[in-house]
Scaffold this active site. Sequence first.
Site, mmCIF file in Angstrom:
data_model
loop_
_atom_site.group_PDB
_atom_site.id
_atom_site.type_symbol
_atom_site.label_atom_id
_atom_site.label_comp_id
_atom_site.label_asym_id
_atom_site.label_seq_id
_atom_site.Cartn_x
_atom_site.Cartn_y
_atom_site.Cartn_z
ATOM 1 N N TYR A 1 22.311 20.827 49.252
ATOM 2 C CA TYR A 1 21.952 20.119 50.478
ATOM 3 C C TYR A 1 20.488 20.371 50.823
ATOM 4 O O TYR A 1 20.114 20.627 51.955
ATOM 5 C CB TYR A 1 22.866 20.553 51.628
ATOM 6 C CG TYR A 1 22.902 19.577 52.782
ATOM 7 C CD1 TYR A 1 23.566 18.367 52.666
ATOM 8 C CD2 TYR A 1 22.272 19.875 53.995
ATOM 9 C CE1 TYR A 1 23.598 17.467 53.714
ATOM 10 C CE2 TYR A 1 22.298 18.984 55.052
ATOM 11 C CZ TYR A 1 22.965 17.772 54.907
ATOM 12 O OH TYR A 1 23.008 16.871 55.954
ATOM 13 N N HIS B 1 17.748 14.313 38.593
ATOM 14 C CA HIS B 1 16.589 14.576 37.732
ATOM 15 C C HIS B 1 17.145 14.941 36.358
ATOM 16 O O HIS B 1 18.194 15.579 36.254
ATOM 17 C CB HIS B 1 15.756 15.722 38.324
ATOM 18 C CG HIS B 1 14.563 16.142 37.521
ATOM 19 N ND1 HIS B 1 13.773 15.250 36.818
ATOM 20 C CD2 HIS B 1 14.014 17.365 37.321
ATOM 21 C CE1 HIS B 1 12.786 15.914 36.229
ATOM 22 N NE2 HIS B 1 12.921 17.199 36.519
ATOM 23 N N SER C 1 22.545 26.193 54.296
ATOM 24 C CA SER C 1 22.568 24.741 54.500
ATOM 25 C C SER C 1 23.905 24.245 55.040
ATOM 26 O O SER C 1 24.015 23.094 55.463
ATOM 27 C CB SER C 1 22.274 24.020 53.176
ATOM 28 O OG SER C 1 20.983 24.322 52.713
#
Length: 340
Positions: free
Chosen positions: A26, A109, A54
Amino acid sequence: MAMKVYTDADARPELLKGKKVAILGYGSQGHAHAQNLRDSGVDVRVGLRAGSASRAKAEAAGLIVSDTAEAAKWADIVMMLVPDEMGSEIFAAEVAAGLEPGNSLAFGHGFNIHFKKIVPDAAINVFMVAPKGPGHLVRGEYEKGRGVPCLVAVGQDPSGQSREVAVAYASAIGGGRAAIIETSFREETETDLFGEQAVLCGGLTELIRAGYETLVEAGYNPEMAYFECLHEVKLIVDLIYEGGIANMRYSISNTAEYGDLTRGKRVIGPEAREAMKKILADIQAGRFADEWLEEYRCGLPHFRELRREGEHHPIEEVGEKLRGLMPWMKTGRLVDRARN
């Protein structure tokens, strides 16, 4: 070869209906993916380690939060948005066992897939959805009814639908409002690392600091150096973002344009271009990936030292003081550390 470009008109949102999506992490991208998917009607929950700082932020945003392993087991699509350096150990310890044949493992990614730090079972679909902008912008643009372009790629496709699912996912986080561009894990990873290191982050920040230091060392006021070498970068970049380099040159004075055309290549000359080629070669050969993961395994001593050095550079102190004179800069900020 011409790139394939998709928009919302090409997306099949029904491919996500009835699917459970777990967002692992997060951070910058994680908060944006989770909230945008939720707002697009997707069944989503966030996976975080126990005790994660988070967790409160995700719950405050109205999201369901589970421990990482529980979220991965629950989901049909697991999106890995944890830091690259932690990806392989999190996958091995908390994700792999929960995946079933036909599930999808997705990435924001290509780092861990391209460099084979994560090798999923052949029965798992693997795809990538990589927004071309930080997560705070992905969320901010979505809320405005706009979107950040996304790259999509397929690593494994036993279902035969991974590309279509990736496009539907990219559309759900707002990418189809701009453009969803098909690429490969290799191309996304290597160009992204190069851009960050040589231009967008490493190149730009060192150029800014070098310019600032040159003016201050020559006896000019630090405040003047800050405005000329950092503050006005946004003004120039906005013009380039809006219409390319030619648009920026059209907007500035003839004096500035002549200085640009005749002096820029003195700064970014053959030595800088040769350094860029070496940086790219290190990325392509996997040397940068190995160096970064070794730094992480050693506890990040050099990384932390460099971070501290940057945070204490005089330009940061001067900038904080000058930004305090412009209180409107604090309204509508992309980055709010207490919230995201």
